[in-house]
Design a protein around this motif. Structure first.
Motif, PDB file in Angstrom:
ATOM      1  N   ASN A   1       0.814  -1.221   0.000  1.00 59.41           N
ATOM      2  CA  ASN A   1       0.000   0.000   0.000  1.00 59.41           C
ATOM      3  C   ASN A   1       0.850   1.275   0.000  1.00 59.41           C
ATOM      4  O   ASN A   1       0.327   2.359   0.204  1.00 59.41           O
ATOM      5  CB  ASN A   1      -0.926   0.010   1.222  1.00 59.41           C
ATOM      6  CG  ASN A   1      -2.020  -1.022   1.088  1.00 59.41           C
ATOM      7  OD1 ASN A   1      -1.874  -1.974   0.319  1.00 59.41           O
ATOM      8  ND2 ASN A   1      -3.103  -0.869   1.809  1.00 59.41           N
TER       9      ASN A   1
ATOM     10  N   PHE B   1       2.950   3.996  -2.026  1.00 65.15           N
ATOM     11  CA  PHE B   1       3.063   4.501  -3.399  1.00 65.15           C
ATOM     12  C   PHE B   1       4.002   5.707  -3.399  1.00 65.15           C
ATOM     13  O   PHE B   1       3.676   6.743  -2.792  1.00 65.15           O
ATOM     14  CB  PHE B   1       1.682   4.895  -3.943  1.00 65.15           C
ATOM     15  CG  PHE B   1       0.736   3.735  -3.991  1.00 65.15           C
ATOM     16  CD1 PHE B   1       0.676   2.910  -5.115  1.00 65.15           C
ATOM     17  CD2 PHE B   1      -0.075   3.411  -2.893  1.00 65.15           C
ATOM     18  CE1 PHE B   1      -0.178   1.813  -5.153  1.00 65.15           C
ATOM     19  CE2 PHE B   1      -0.923   2.318  -2.921  1.00 65.15           C
ATOM     20  CZ  PHE B   1      -0.976   1.518  -4.055  1.00 65.15           C
TER      21      PHE B   1
ATOM     22  N   ILE C   1       5.881   9.031  -4.164  1.00 61.78           N
ATOM     23  CA  ILE C   1       5.375  10.293  -4.713  1.00 61.78           C
ATOM     24  C   ILE C   1       6.151  10.629  -5.984  1.00 61.78           C
ATOM     25  O   ILE C   1       7.387  10.598  -5.995  1.00 61.78           O
ATOM     26  CB  ILE C   1       5.511  11.414  -3.666  1.00 61.78           C
ATOM     27  CG1 ILE C   1       4.607  11.095  -2.473  1.00 61.78           C
ATOM     28  CG2 ILE C   1       5.159  12.781  -4.267  1.00 61.78           C
ATOM     29  CD1 ILE C   1       4.733  12.032  -1.310  1.00 61.78           C
TER      30      ILE C   1
ATOM     31  N   ASP D   1       4.270  18.457  -6.060  1.00 62.60           N
ATOM     32  CA  ASP D   1       4.669  19.594  -5.200  1.00 62.60           C
ATOM     33  C   ASP D   1       5.364  19.122  -3.935  1.00 62.60           C
ATOM     34  O   ASP D   1       6.228  19.796  -3.406  1.00 62.60           O
ATOM     35  CB  ASP D   1       3.421  20.383  -4.763  1.00 62.60           C
ATOM     36  CG  ASP D   1       2.514  20.747  -5.910  1.00 62.60           C
ATOM     37  OD1 ASP D   1       2.783  21.771  -6.541  1.00 62.60           O
ATOM     38  OD2 ASP D   1       1.548  20.000  -6.169  1.00 62.60           O
ATOM     39  N   ASP D   2       4.946  17.957  -3.434  1.00 57.99           N
ATOM     40  CA  ASP D   2       5.458  17.499  -2.142  1.00 57.99           C
ATOM     41  C   ASP D   2       6.483  16.374  -2.297  1.00 57.99           C
ATOM     42  O   ASP D   2       6.714  15.609  -1.352  1.00 57.99           O
ATOM     43  CB  ASP D   2       4.296  17.052  -1.247  1.00 57.99           C
ATOM     44  CG  ASP D   2       3.408  16.008  -1.905  1.00 57.99           C
ATOM     45  OD1 ASP D   2       3.437  15.905  -3.155  1.00 57.99           O
ATOM     46  OD2 ASP D   2       2.682  15.298  -1.187  1.00 57.99           O
TER      47      ASP D   2
ATOM     48  N   ASP E   1       2.904   7.842  -0.380  1.00 55.69           N
ATOM     49  CA  ASP E   1       1.561   7.823   0.205  1.00 55.69           C
ATOM     50  C   ASP E   1       1.281   6.416   0.697  1.00 55.69           C
ATOM     51  O   ASP E   1       1.440   5.450  -0.062  1.00 55.69           O
ATOM     52  CB  ASP E   1       0.513   8.181  -0.865  1.00 55.69           C
ATOM     53  CG  ASP E   1       0.686   9.591  -1.394  1.00 55.69           C
ATOM     54  OD1 ASP E   1       0.914  10.505  -0.582  1.00 55.69           O
ATOM     55  OD2 ASP E   1       0.591   9.780  -2.625  1.00 55.69           O
TER      56      ASP E   1
ATOM     57  N   VAL F   1      -1.668   4.139   1.618  1.00 54.44           N
ATOM     58  CA  VAL F   1      -3.109   4.169   1.332  1.00 54.44           C
ATOM     59  C   VAL F   1      -3.791   2.934   1.901  1.00 54.44           C
ATOM     60  O   VAL F   1      -3.355   1.802   1.637  1.00 54.44           O
ATOM     61  CB  VAL F   1      -3.343   4.235  -0.204  1.00 54.44           C
ATOM     62  CG1 VAL F   1      -4.831   4.171  -0.524  1.00 54.44           C
ATOM     63  CG2 VAL F   1      -2.722   5.516  -0.772  1.00 54.44           C
TER      64      VAL F   1
ATOM     65  N   GLN G   1      -7.765   1.086   2.944  1.00 50.53           N
ATOM     66  CA  GLN G   1      -9.219   1.128   2.844  1.00 50.53           C
ATOM     67  C   GLN G   1      -9.807   0.733   4.199  1.00 50.53           C
ATOM     68  O   GLN G   1      -9.352  -0.225   4.823  1.00 50.53           O
ATOM     69  CB  GLN G   1      -9.723   0.151   1.776  1.00 50.53           C
ATOM     70  CG  GLN G   1     -11.219   0.278   1.541  1.00 50.53           C
ATOM     71  CD  GLN G   1     -11.744  -0.739   0.540  1.00 50.53           C
ATOM     72  OE1 GLN G   1     -11.219  -1.838   0.458  1.00 50.53           O
ATOM     73  NE2 GLN G   1     -12.768  -0.366  -0.211  1.00 50.53           N
TER      74      GLN G   1
ATOM     75  N   THR H   1     -17.495   2.367   3.182  1.00 50.25           N
ATOM     76  CA  THR H   1     -16.044   2.228   3.031  1.00 50.25           C
ATOM     77  C   THR H   1     -15.421   3.544   2.616  1.00 50.25           C
ATOM     78  O   THR H   1     -16.058   4.366   1.959  1.00 50.25           O
ATOM     79  CB  THR H   1     -15.687   1.167   1.970  1.00 50.25           C
ATOM     80  OG1 THR H   1     -16.239   1.582   0.728  1.00 50.25           O
ATOM     81  CG2 THR H   1     -16.245  -0.180   2.322  1.00 50.25           C
ATOM     82  N   TYR H   2     -14.182   3.717   3.019  1.00 52.47           N
ATOM     83  CA  TYR H   2     -13.450   4.934   2.646  1.00 52.47           C
ATOM     84  C   TYR H   2     -11.957   4.654   2.614  1.00 52.47           C
ATOM     85  O   TYR H   2     -11.487   3.656   3.171  1.00 52.47           O
ATOM     86  CB  TYR H   2     -13.787   6.083   3.595  1.00 52.47           C
ATOM     87  CG  TYR H   2     -13.628   5.795   5.066  1.00 52.47           C
ATOM     88  CD1 TYR H   2     -14.683   5.240   5.807  1.00 52.47           C
ATOM     89  CD2 TYR H   2     -12.447   6.104   5.745  1.00 52.47           C
ATOM     90  CE1 TYR H   2     -14.554   4.985   7.162  1.00 52.47           C
ATOM     91  CE2 TYR H   2     -12.309   5.866   7.108  1.00 52.47           C
ATOM     92  CZ  TYR H   2     -13.365   5.307   7.811  1.00 52.47           C
ATOM     93  OH  TYR H   2     -13.240   5.053   9.158  1.00 52.47           O
ATOM     94  N   TRP H   3     -11.258   5.537   1.927  1.00 51.92           N
ATOM     95  CA  TRP H   3      -9.816   5.399   1.761  1.00 51.92           C
ATOM     96  C   TRP H   3      -9.108   6.501   2.526  1.00 51.92           C
ATOM     97  O   TRP H   3      -9.553   7.652   2.521  1.00 51.92           O
ATOM     98  CB  TRP H   3      -9.444   5.504   0.279  1.00 51.92           C
ATOM     99  CG  TRP H   3     -10.072   4.434  -0.557  1.00 51.92           C
ATOM    100  CD1 TRP H   3     -11.302   4.456  -1.145  1.00 51.92           C
ATOM    101  CD2 TRP H   3      -9.500   3.168  -0.881  1.00 51.92           C
ATOM    102  NE1 TRP H   3     -11.545   3.283  -1.811  1.00 51.92           N
ATOM    103  CE2 TRP H   3     -10.448   2.474  -1.671  1.00 51.92           C
ATOM    104  CE3 TRP H   3      -8.282   2.555  -0.578  1.00 51.92           C
ATOM    105  CZ2 TRP H   3     -10.209   1.191  -2.172  1.00 51.92           C
ATOM    106  CZ3 TRP H   3      -8.050   1.278  -1.072  1.00 51.92           C
ATOM    107  CH2 TRP H   3      -9.004   0.619  -1.853  1.00 51.92           C
ATOM    108  N   LEU H   4      -7.983   6.121   3.149  1.00 53.47           N
ATOM    109  CA  LEU H   4      -7.162   7.098   3.861  1.00 53.47           C
ATOM    110  C   LEU H   4      -5.758   7.069   3.275  1.00 53.47           C
ATOM    111  O   LEU H   4      -5.239   5.995   2.962  1.00 53.47           O
ATOM    112  CB  LEU H   4      -7.076   6.753   5.353  1.00 53.47           C
ATOM    113  CG  LEU H   4      -8.392   6.606   6.110  1.00 53.47           C
ATOM    114  CD1 LEU H   4      -8.133   6.172   7.557  1.00 53.47           C
ATOM    115  CD2 LEU H   4      -9.175   7.914   6.102  1.00 53.47           C
ATOM    116  N   SER H   5      -5.180   8.246   3.150  1.00 57.59           N
ATOM    117  CA  SER H   5      -3.808   8.314   2.646  1.00 57.59           C
ATOM    118  C   SER H   5      -3.001   9.258   3.519  1.00 57.59           C
ATOM    119  O   SER H   5      -3.442  10.381   3.794  1.00 57.59           O
ATOM    120  CB  SER H   5      -3.818   8.830   1.209  1.00 57.59           C
ATOM    121  OG  SER H   5      -2.495   9.113   0.782  1.00 57.59           O
ATOM    122  N   LYS H   6      -1.834   8.792   3.951  1.00 57.03           N
ATOM    123  CA  LYS H   6      -0.987   9.700   4.728  1.00 57.03           C
ATOM    124  C   LYS H   6       0.451   9.603   4.234  1.00 57.03           C
ATOM    125  O   LYS H   6       0.883   8.550   3.747  1.00 57.03           O
ATOM    126  CB  LYS H   6      -1.088   9.412   6.215  1.00 57.03           C
ATOM    127  CG  LYS H   6      -0.487   8.124   6.663  1.00 57.03           C
ATOM    128  CD  LYS H   6      -0.511   8.064   8.177  1.00 57.03           C
ATOM    129  CE  LYS H   6       0.253   6.875   8.695  1.00 57.03           C
ATOM    130  NZ  LYS H   6       0.268   6.770  10.135  1.00 57.03           N
ATOM    131  N   PRO H   7       1.171  10.729   4.349  1.00 55.21           N
ATOM    132  CA  PRO H   7       2.551  10.713   3.858  1.00 55.21           C
ATOM    133  C   PRO H   7       3.477   9.976   4.823  1.00 55.21           C
ATOM    134  O   PRO H   7       3.403  10.183   6.030  1.00 55.21           O
ATOM    135  CB  PRO H   7       2.899  12.206   3.785  1.00 55.21           C
ATOM    136  CG  PRO H   7       1.985  12.874   4.744  1.00 55.21           C
ATOM    137  CD  PRO H   7       0.746  12.033   4.853  1.00 55.21           C
TER     138      PRO H   7
END
Lengths: 59, 73, 862
Positions: free
Chosen positions: A9, A11, A13, A18-19, A26, A28, A30, A37-43
Motif C-alpha cells: 500500500n 506509493f 510520490i 509539489d510534495d 503515500d 493508502v 481502505q 467504506t473509505y480510503w485514507l492516505s498519509k505521507p
C-alpha cells in the motif's frame, strides 16, 4: 519489522509532485465500518517502520 | 414544583461529587463547574442550578448513572 | 389521511382547500414527513443512507462513534514548537502548512466532491490555540481525542499561548465568572473558540491560488523596490516589513493548499489504478483526480471544478485553519457563471440541470457529515443539528435586477429532494424575484424543512450602506456592493465577494439575555435562582421601584453593563487575533488584504456590528404585565409579585393567571405593543447603539435565538409574564412567546412592524397551518402573506409547517421519524434528536390558522 516502503500500500510520490521528497510516499488504506467504506492516505517515508495501527488498517 | 429539600453544598473530598451524579452535566464553559438538572417543574421543564465546584459539591439526591439527552435541555 | 382545512366564506364565495397532492389523502398525518424525501439519483439515496451525521444535543453527540481527532492539534503543536522566533504570522502559516502537508487525506466511496478536515470521516478536529477550557471539556467526554494523555499534554502546552489566556488577563475574574455560566451573558469567544467567517470564495474560483501567489510575489517585489528608494524615509519604509511578512505567509500557505488538494488527486488516481474494480467508478475517480490536480490552483472552468474548489475553501476557512461556524456565501450567484459554462454553453464539464441538482444534493450531504469541534456551550445550543450552516440565495444584483437564476432553482430543488437538516438556506425576498423560484422556496417551506428563512432584500441593502458609512478605512460598501450581502450566521447580514467580507466574528455571539437580566433587575442585580451570586450592578430591589420608570432605568443599567462587557470581550479577542491568530490563507484570498499586505483578522473595511439580545420578549411581556397590574391598575404591589416569584407562583395561582393573561406581544394590542416598541427601540437597540466596536461602527441588535432560548429558560427563575421557573424563553428575536399569539397571523405582523428604529435584524418564527399550506391555495396564500410582510417593512420571517400529531407520534416512536425536520430558531433540526424539553417548545408554538379577515388583510387570491 516491516517498513512502509516494503508494503503493497506504499506509493512513491512522483518526482514532479509539489510534495516530492526522496523516499517519500503515500500510504493508502481502505477502511470499512457500519456506514460504508473509505480510503485514507498519509505521507510516510519508505525506510520508516510501519506502525502496528497502520499494519492492522492495511489488512 | 417539586423542590429539592437538600440543597447543593460544598463537602471537600466527597465520595459523591456532582461530577459523577446522573443529574449533573458540565458547565457550558468551564468543565470544573457544572449544572444540576434534578429540579423539574410541574410542566416537566428542567429548572437548572449552577454547580460551582463539581468535584467537591454534593447533595442527598446524588445518583450514579447517565441521563439520556432527551431528559436534558 | 392528511388533514384538510375547513372551507371558508371569502369575498362572497365558499372557498375549499383540497390537498395539492391527492396522493396525500392516503397518508396519515402522523407520518407525512417520512414520505417527502426524494433523492434525485440512486447515488444520493445511498449517500444519504450512509451519511455520517454529527448532530449534537444537550451537549453530547447523538450518534455513537463520533469523536475528536488528534491529528490537527498534534501537527499544529509540532509546527508551533519548531517555529519559535519567527514572525507570528509566519508561525501561523507554518502551522497550517504543517497540517496540510502531513495530515491524512480521506476519500469516501461514491463521493464526487471530496475532502475532509480530520484523519477519519467519523472525527472532527480540536483547537487548543483558541480556548483551553473547550479542549479540557472534550477530555472528560466519551469522544475525547486519543491518546487522551497526549491530548492533555498538547492542551497544557497551549494554555499560555491560547486566546483565552491572552484575553482573560484584561478582565475582572468576577465578570468572567458571570459570563462563563451563560445566563445573563454568553461566554466570550476567547473562552469557547466560537467564530464565524464569510470566505471570499470568489477569488478562489475566479483567480485560482497560483494567481494569488503571483500577486503576493509581485507585491513583495514592489515593497522591496519601495524600501530601496533613496533617500530612506523610516516613517513610510518600515510599514513594509509587516506587509512583506503577511505576503510571504500568504504564499507559503497557498502553496501548501495546492499541494494538499493534489494529494487528494493522487489518492483518487491510486485507488482507480490499483484497487477499484468498477470501471465506471474507476473512470470517475480519474476525472476527480484531474479536477483536484487543477483546482484550487487554477481558475475554475466548469461547475464540477467550482463545487470542488468551494469545498476546499470551506474546509480551510471553517475547520482546518480555524473553527468557524456558518457557511456564508451567495451560492447561486457564485456558481452561476459555471452553471452557464457547463449546462447552457456546455463548454466545459457539460451536464444537464438534473446533474446539477445531484451535485447540490451531494454537497448538502457533505455538509451534513462535517463535524465541528465546538465547545460544549455550542453543542448545547443547536440541538438536533450539526452546526450553523446557512447559505444565502435570491435577492438583487448590484444593478438592482433580480438575482434569481437556474442555479438558484437547482439548489432549491435539491434541498427539497434530499431533506437534510443542514445546510439551512436564507432567501432574500424582493418583489422583483421571479415567481418560478418563489414557488420552489415555498415548496421547501411547505414540506416542513423550516427553511429557506426569508429576509427582506431592500432592508439588507440599506443596512450594508448604513454600516459602510462607518468604515475606519474609508472603504465601506458602495451602493452597488451593498447588494452583495448574505447571512453571516442565522440572521445578521454581511458583505460577500472578493473583499470587504467579515473574516472573523465581529457580529453575533457573546449574546445577552434580557429575560435573565429582567430577573436580576428585580433583585438588585442578584441571581437567586441559578447561580446564587451577584450578576450585575446593584440597581435596587423591585420593592423600591415606586414608579415604572425606575424599573425601566434599572433594567437599562443592567443591560448596558452586559452589552458593554460582552462587546469589550469580542473586541479584545479581535485585537489578539490580529497579533497571534492571523489567517494568511484567508488574507491571500481577500483582495483588500492582498492589496494592503494586511492580515484578515486585523483589517476591517466594512463594519459589521451585529450583536445578539435573545429572550427579549419574556422581559418585554414582563414589563407590560408589571406596568398594567402594579403601576396602572394597582391590583398588586411589587412586594406581592416578588413573593409570588420567589415561590414560583406556588400559592399564588390566581395572581399568576392575571400576569399570564396580561396583554402579550404579537396580538396587535396597542397597550402591549406601545411598551414593547419603546423597549426595543430605546433599550434593546438604543442602548446598544451607544457602543462603538472594533470596526468603528455602532453595535445593533440581531435577535438570532438559536437554542439559547431553551438554555436561558432553564437557567431563569419565574418571571412576571406568568412564566414558571425553568420554562423556555421566547424563541426568536422578535417572535411572540410560544402559544401567546392568539389573534391570527396578520396580528403578529402588525405588532412586529411597529418596531422600526435602531434595529432590523430580529428573528420572527411563525408556525403556519399545515392543511392550508399543503392545499391547492398554499402558494397563493403564502405569496400574498410574504408581499404583505414585505410592505410592512419587516426584516425576517421563517416558518414551521408541521403537525402536532406528527411531532407527538415522533416523541413516542423516534426511530420511525428520522426525516421529521423542524425549525427551532435560526437553524433546522431533526426533531427526534432534540431533547423533550425543546420538542415541547416547538409543539407549544401556535399553529396560525388564516381567517377571512387575515385573507382580506393580505389580499389573498383564493
Amino acid at each position: 519489522m516491516t517498513t512502509y516502503g516494503e508494503h503493497k500500500n506504499f506509493f512513491a510520490i512522483p518526482e514532479d509532485a509539489d510534495d516530492f521528497e526522496p523516499g517519500k510516499g503515500d500510504f493508502v488504506v481502505q477502511v470499512r465500518d457500519e456506514k460504508g467504506t473509505y480510503w485514507l492516505s498519509k505521507p510516510v517515508f519508505a525506510d520508516q517502520e510501519i506502525t502496528a495501527e497502520d499494519l492492522q488498517l492495511s489488512k | 414544583m417539586s423542590v429539592v429539600e437538600s440543597q447543593l453544598h460544598i463537602e471537600m473530598g466527597t465520595k459523591k461529587p456532582c461530577r459523577n451524579c446522573k443529574w449533573e452535566i458540565a458547565d457550558p464553559t468551564n468543565p470544573n463547574q457544572g449544572q444540576c438538572t434534578v429540579n423539574r417543574t410541574k410542566a416537566g421543564s428542567v429548572w437548572k442550578r449552577w454547580v460551582r465546584d463539581v468535584h467537591n459539591m454534593t447533595c442527598t439526591h446524588y445518583e450514579e448513572g447517565e441521563l439520556s439527552f432527551r431528559d436534558h435541555v | 389521511m392528511v388533514t384538510t382545512a375547513e372551507a371558508i366564506d371569502y369575498k362572497g364565495k365558499k372557498v375549499e382547500f383540497p390537498l395539492e397532492y391527492a396522493a396525500e389523502n392516503e397518508i396519515p398525518d402522523e407520518e407525512l414527513h417520512e414520505h417527502l424525501a426524494k433523492p434525485s439519483t440512486e447515488r444520493t439515496k445511498r449517500l444519504k443512507a450512509r451519511c455520517r451525521w454529527k448532530h449534537a444535543s444537550a451537549g453530547e453527540f447523538v450518534e455513537k462513534g463520533v469523536c475528536a481527532g488528534i491529528e490537527r492539534m498534534r501537527l499544529l503543536t509540532e509546527a508551533h514548537k519548531a517555529s519559535e522566533g519567527k514572525p507570528e504570522v509566519m508561525r501561523r502559516a507554518l502551522g497550517l502548512a504543517n497540517i496540510l502537508n502531513k495530515c491524512t487525506v480521506v476519500l469516501q466511496d461514491d463521493e464526487f466532491i471530496i475532502g475532509y478536515h480530520a484523519e477519519d470521516p467519523n472525527m472532527f478536529p480540536l483547537y487548543p490555540e483558541l480556548a483551553y477550557m473547550a479542549v479540557a471539556d472534550y477530555l472528560i467526554t466519551d469522544y475525547a481525542p486519543q491518546p487522551v494523555e497526549e491530548a492533555r499534554e498538547i492542551m497544557d502546552y497551549w494554555v499560555p499561548y491560547s486566546m483565552q489566556s491572552k484575553c482573560e488577563h484584561y478582565f475582572d475574574p468576577e465578570d468572567l465568572q458571570r459570563m462563563y455560566q451563560v445566563s445573563t451573558m454568553e461566554a466570550p469567544g476567547f473562552a469557547t473558540g466560537y467564530n464565524s467567517i464569510v470566505p471570499p470564495y470568489e477569488t478562489v474560483l475566479e483567480d485560482g491560488l497560483l494567481k494569488r501567489i503571483e500577486l503576493a510575489e509581485a507585491n513583495i517585489q514592489m515593497a522591496k523596490d519601495k524600501m530601496a528608494e533613496m533617500p530612506w524615509d523610516a516613517t513610510k519604509g518600515l510599514a513594509w516589513l509587516d506587509k512583506i511578512d503577511n505576503w510571504e505567509a500568504m504564499i507559503l500557505v497557498d502553496k501548501a493548499v495546492i499541494a494538499w488538494a493534489r494529494r487528494h488527486a493522487r489518492l483518487c488516481k491510486i485507488v482507480a489504478e490499483n484497487f477499484e474494480t468498477d470501471p465506471k467508478r474507476k473512470e470517475e475517480l480519474l476525472e476527480i483526480a484531474d479536477i483536484n490536480q487543477r483546482v484550487p490552483a487554477e481558475p475554475c472552468k466548469g461547475l464540477k471544478d467550482a463545487f470542488q474548489a468551494k469545498w476546499y475553501t470551506y474546509l480551510l476557512c471553517h475547520a482546518i485553519d480555524r473553527y468557524a461556524s456558518g457557511m456564508a456565501h451567495k451560492e447561486d450567484t457564485l456558481l452561476w457563471p459555471y452553471y452557464q459554462n457547463s449546462v447552457i454553453d456546455k463548454s466545459f464539464q457539460p451536464m444537464t440541470h438534473a446533474d446539477v441538482v445531484e451535485m447540490v444534493e451531494m454537497e448538502r450531504l457533505k455538509v451534513s457529515e462535517h463535524g465541528a469541534g465546538k465547545s460544549r456551550a455550542y453543542r448545547e445550543i443547536f440541538p438536533g443539528s450539526n452546526d450553523l450552516f446557512i447559505i444565502s440565495l435570491g435577492g438583487t444584483l448590484p444593478d438592482g435586477s433580480d438575482a434569481c437564476n437556474d442555479m438558484t432553482d437547482a439548489i432549491l430543488e435539491a434541498t427539497r429532494n434530499i431533506r437534510t437538516t443542514e445546510p439551512s438556506l436564507m432567501f432574500r425576498y424582493s418583489k422583483k424575484g421571479r415567481s418560478k423560484t418563489k414557488e420552489l422556496v415555498f415548496g421547501c417551506i411547505r414540506d416542513g424543512l423550516g427553511y429557506p428563512s426569508i429576509k427582506h432584500d431592500e432592508i439588507g441593502v440599506q443596512q450594508m450602506k448604513e454600516y459602510g458609512k462607518f468604515s475606519t478605512e474609508g472603504k465601506g460598501a458602495t451602493d452597488e456592493e451593498a447588494h452583495n450581502w448574505v447571512n453571516v450566521l442565522c440572521m445578521s447580514p454581511g458583505i460577500h465577494g472578493r473583499r470587504k467580507t467579515q473574516k472573523t466574528r465581529s457580529e453575533g455571539g457573546g449574546s445577552i439575555f434580557p429575560a435573565k437580566i429582567m430577573e436580576v433587575t428585580l433583585n438588585d442585580g442578584y441571581d437567586w435562582s441559578y447561580a446564587d451570586m451577584q450578576l450585575g450592578p446593584k440597581t435596587g430591589n423591585a420593592e423600591d421601584f415606586n414608579t415604572f420608570e425606575k424599573l425601566w432605568e434599572a433594567f437599562k443599567v443592567q443591560y448596558q453593563y452586559a452589552a458593554s462587557l460582552v462587546i469589550r470581550c469580542k473586541d479584545t479577542l479581535r485585537y489578539f487575533e490580529g497579533k497571534f491568530l492571523q489567517m494568511p490563507f484567508v488574507s491571500s484570498i481577500d483582495d483588500g488584504c492582498m492589496e494592503l499586505g494586511r492580515d484578515a483578522c486585523e483589517l476591517s473595511e466594512q463594519p459589521n456590528g451585529w450583536h445578539n439580545p435573545i429572550t427579549t420578549i419574556v422581559a418585554a411581556n414582563s414589563l407590560v404585565a408589571i406596568k398594567k397590574l402594579i403601576y396602572d391598575e394597582k391590583k398588586y404591589t411589587m412586594k406581592q409579585l416578588m413573593d409570588a416569584l420567589k415561590a414560583n407562583w406556588d400559592g399564588f395561582e390566581e395572581m399568576r393567571k392575571d400576569f399570564k393573561n396580561a396583554p402579550k406581544w404579537g396580538n396587535d394590542d396597542e397597550y402591549a405593543d406601545a411598551i414593547i416598541k419603546d423597549f426595543y427601540e430605546d433599550i434593546i437597540g438604543g442602548e446598544m447603539r451607544k457602543i462603538t466596536n472594533y470596526s468603528g461602527g455602532p453595535v445593533l441588535p440581531v435577535g438570532q435565538a438559536v437554542g439559547l432560548y431553551m438554555e436561558i429558560g432553564s437557567r431563569t427563575g419565574p418571571t412576571p409574564d406568568g412564566r414558571y421557573g425553568g420554562e423556555a424563553a421566547d424563541d426568536g428575536g422578535i417572535s411572540p412567546y410560544m402559544g401567546t399569539d392568539t389573534k391570527g397571523p396578520t396580528a403578529v405582523l402588525r405588532s412586529v412592524s411597529r418596531v422600526q428604529k435602531n434595529q432590523k435584524a430580529n428573528l420572527l418564527n411563525q408556525r403556519l397551518s399545515l392543511p392550508i399550506m399543503r392545499s391547492q391555495h398554499g402558494f397563493n396564500v403564502w405569496h400574498a402573506y410574504m408581499d404583505t410582510w414585505h410592505d410592512l417593512n419587516i426584516d425576517h420571517v421563517q416558518f414551521n409547517v408541521v403537525s402536532t400529531a406528527e411531532m407527538k407520534a415522533a416523541q413516542k416512536e423516534p426511530e420511525k421519524h428520522q426525516d421529521l425536520i423542524v425549525r427551532v430558531a435560526g437553524f433546522s433540526a431533526r426533531f427526534v434528536d432534540i431533547p423533550t424539553y425543546g420538542q415541547n417548545t416547538i409543539i407549544a408554538r401556535n399553529e396560525q390558522e388564516f381567517g377571512a379577515e387575515d385573507y382580506e388583510f393580505i389580499d389573498a387570491d383564493l
